[in-house]
Design a protein around this motif. Structure first.
Motif, PDB file in Angstrom:
ATOM      1  N   PRO A 262       0.819  -1.224   0.000  1.00  0.00           N
ATOM      2  CA  PRO A 262       0.000   0.000   0.000  1.00  0.00           C
ATOM      3  C   PRO A 262       0.847   1.265   0.000  1.00  0.00           C
ATOM      4  O   PRO A 262       0.534   2.249  -0.677  1.00  0.00           O
ATOM      5  N   LYS A 266       0.986   4.189  -2.847  1.00  0.00           N
ATOM      6  CA  LYS A 266       0.732   5.587  -2.467  1.00  0.00           C
ATOM      7  C   LYS A 266       1.860   6.504  -2.946  1.00  0.00           C
ATOM      8  O   LYS A 266       1.635   7.631  -3.370  1.00  0.00           O
ATOM      9  N   ALA A 289      -1.999  -8.497  -1.865  1.00  0.00           N
ATOM     10  CA  ALA A 289      -2.000  -7.166  -1.250  1.00  0.00           C
ATOM     11  C   ALA A 289      -2.546  -6.121  -2.221  1.00  0.00           C
ATOM     12  O   ALA A 289      -3.272  -5.204  -1.824  1.00  0.00           O
ATOM     13  N   LYS A 292      -6.288  -6.423  -2.561  1.00  0.00           N
ATOM     14  CA  LYS A 292      -6.999  -5.930  -1.373  1.00  0.00           C
ATOM     15  C   LYS A 292      -6.995  -4.404  -1.293  1.00  0.00           C
ATOM     16  O   LYS A 292      -7.891  -3.817  -0.719  1.00  0.00           O
ATOM     17  N   SER A 293      -5.967  -3.789  -1.837  1.00  0.00           N
ATOM     18  CA  SER A 293      -5.848  -2.333  -1.609  1.00  0.00           C
ATOM     19  C   SER A 293      -6.634  -1.516  -2.642  1.00  0.00           C
ATOM     20  O   SER A 293      -6.990  -1.981  -3.691  1.00  0.00           O
TER      21      SER A 293
END
Ligand code: B1M
Lengths: 293, 222
Positions: A262, A266, A289, A292-293
């Motif tokens: 994540p 970002k 991951a 999910k993000s």
């Protein structure tokens, strides 16, 4: 074509593959043996590696052609097989990838321009020859990677742009200096990299090797600050290598790597994959991951 | 006279090869390591002094700046090139016996490893200290070291490695050498190598820098 870039433009974060070198060694490649020769002598083993990354959930897989320029192959007396070995590399990964993408890997030549080891023209010809082999074997993009010299990177990009119809990507390898900045072996910072690579025609840039995810987050932030638009790829090591008991070990576990996903998204990353020490399991966790993000 | 030596040191530090060299820009048009070394010899300064009070002083300064990340590889390469250019003038003095040859030193970068900048510096400094150097180049396999030692009786041997992955082959090579020539003395060096590692693989000496190695070698024949 513009296939990989189109997906990125849709706002998707894509998953790339993990380490090849260590994987080949596990399969029996010995020091002193030419990895690219395996595309002809051990195609099934190479296919198995490519396939295991696709099965782990990668959206793209590289080719076994990192040392596929004539300057690297001549160490094994294989400089006349550049086209053939690169074509075979791309065919194998193409077979594994199905409808996923194939990144034709192009690594540094090991020659240093400023020392007069080679001329710009010789480098250009070498990269051109390799890129054409990769294109004819079915690669979707040329992935020029782990560069440390800006001029060599620029020449590789120009050769691939002018002599293939593929998308052209380029990454460099950065290390953290004692003052905490990131620089390549030849002293290039991520910020300095951006203008030259984009100017030469790279459609995606980034960093691989030399750092675990933590270092990569800072590098991606620096690249993003220098250019708000350019797609960014990272191939992070599984942490920093430690030497223990006759072996080099990369300590970062798949879960540890995935927790930073994540954060790196970002920071501005568009494609996330692994380098030294990463396995299909790392890629699988990165996939989870991202989903999910 | 000593000003000339410090000018030579400066040429090495900043990588000024000769007068026509465009690099570094701030020294454009000035004499470089090439011209100044010639001039120093003509003025009667000994080759040994030019080496230790000129060239090596400059090289040490770049080495420190490189370690502190104040300069990067291109500058180190230019310095190494300036140094090897100057060494061409000094070599005849070392070979002609003005400085007597102390023995033979065989050196190579180990199998799988292509880094040779550090190894070349070590070669130059060992040679500059009066040793005959046999340089086997890079990516050198155990058998090549062994046959070189057999060819040059009583030679000392040095292994250089810059990668954590190739440093591992130092163990294999050291074992092979000791097996074939038990009395051979093996020195190891290169950025990732430590004295602990040296002990573990059964080599005889480790030095983090060329100077330490030179001191060890000289002590062996003193
Ligand atoms: C026998 O007794 C002795 C005694 C003392 C001895 C001795 C022997 N040997 C040396 N010494 C001592 O004396 C010397 C003078 O003081 C010293 O020698 P050194 O060699 O330590 O120091 C030299 C004077 C200057 N130092 C150097 O010359 C090395 C500098 C760095 C930047 C470096 C360079 C220049 C290069 N490289 Co490479 N390279 C790096 C280095 C990173 C860094 N910042 O240090 C390092 C070593 N490289 C690395 C890597 C990964 C690689 N490199 C590669 C390639 C290259 C270049 C070709 C681009 C170039 C080499 C050019 C050449 N002709 O040598 C690749 C490997 C090629 C191969 N198979 O060998 C490649 C794998 C990159 C790639 N993906 O292709 C890293 C190693 C990581 C690791 N721990 O294993 C690295 C630390 C950079 C990094 N952080 O990523 C002492 O150690």
């Amino acid at each position: 074509m513009g296939k990989i870039l189109d997906k990125i433009k849709l706002g998707k974060v894509l998953v790339s593959d993990g380490a090849w070198g260590t994987f080949l060694q596990q399969k029996g490649l010995k020091t002193g043996e030419c990895p690219e020769e395996w595309n002809i002598t051990h195609p099934d083993e190479v296919l198995d590696i490519a396939r295991s990354y696709i099965e782990a959930g990668a959206d793209m897989v590289e080719t076994n052609s990192f040392g596929g320029t004539r300057f690297k192959l001549e160490k094994y007396g294989l400089e006349d097989k550049v086209f053939e070995l690169n074509k075979a590399a791309a065919e194998i990964s193409r077979k594994a990838a199905g409808d996923k993408f194939v990144l034709g890997s192009v690594g540094p030549t090991g020659k240093i321009l400023m020392m007069g080891d080679v001329t710009e023209e010789e480098l250009f010809e070498a990269f051109k020859e390799q890129a054409k082999g990769l294109e004819s074997g079915g690669a979707d993009a040329i992935m020029i990677e782990t560069m440390s010299d800006l001029d060599e990177a620029r020449i590789a990009i120009q050769a691939a742009k002018q002599h293939t119809r593929l998308e052209v990507f380029c990454t460099m390898t950065f290390e953290k200096t004692v003052t905490g900045e990131f620089r390549s072996m030849m002293g290039v910072s991520p910020t300095e990299m951006v203008q030259t690579l984009v100017g030469a025609g790279a459609e995606l840039i980034g960093a691989n090797c030399g750092n675990g995810m933590v270092g990569m987050v800072a590098i991606v932030e620096e690249i993003r600050k220098a250019n708000a638009e350019i797609p960014i790829l990272v191939h992070a090591n599984a942490g920093m290598p430690v030497y223990s008991d006759g072996e080099t070990v990369f300590p970062e576990k798949p879960d540890e790597m995935a927790t930073l996903v994540p954060k790196i998204i970002k920071a501005g990353a568009n494609v996330i994959g692994g380098c030294c020490g990463t396995t299909p399991e790392h890629i699988c966790k990165v996939r989870d991951a991202i989903d999910k993000s | 006279m000593s000003e000339l030596l410090s000018n030579i040191a400066e040429c090495i530090e900043f990588g000024k090869i000769n007068k026509v060299a465009p690099f570094p820009p701030q020294m454009k048009g000035q004499d470089g390591a090439d011209e100044l070394t010639r001039q120093a010899l003509d003025e009667g300064i000994s080759a040994q002094r030019i080496l230790t009070e000129g060239l090596m002083v400059g090289m040490e300064k770049v080495g420190i700046k490189f370690r502190e990340n104040k300069v990067f590889v291109p500058q180190v390469l230019m310095s190494a090139k300036a140094m090897s250019t100057a060494m061409i003038h000094l070599k005849p003095f070392f070979l002609s016996g003005e400085v007597k040859e102390k023995g033979t030193f065989i050196i190579g970068t180990v199998e799988g490893d292509l880094h040779d900048i550090g190894k070349n510096l070590v070669s130059m400094m060992v040679e500059g200290n009066g040793w005959k150097v046999v340089d086997l180049g890079t990516d050198v396999k155990a058998e090549q070291f062994v046959s070189a030692i057999k060819e040059h009786q009583n030679a000392f041997v040095g292994l250089s490695a810059l990668l954590t992955t190739t440093m591992v082959s130092m163990e294999k090579i050291t074992k092979a050498i000791k097996e074939a020539i038990p009395e051979a003395k093996v020195a190891v060096g290169g950025a990732p190598v430590t004295d602990d590692f040296r002990k573990k693989i059964g080599a005889d000496v480790y030095s983090p820098d060329p100077q330490g190695l030179v001191e060890y070698l000289n002590a062996q024949v003193a």
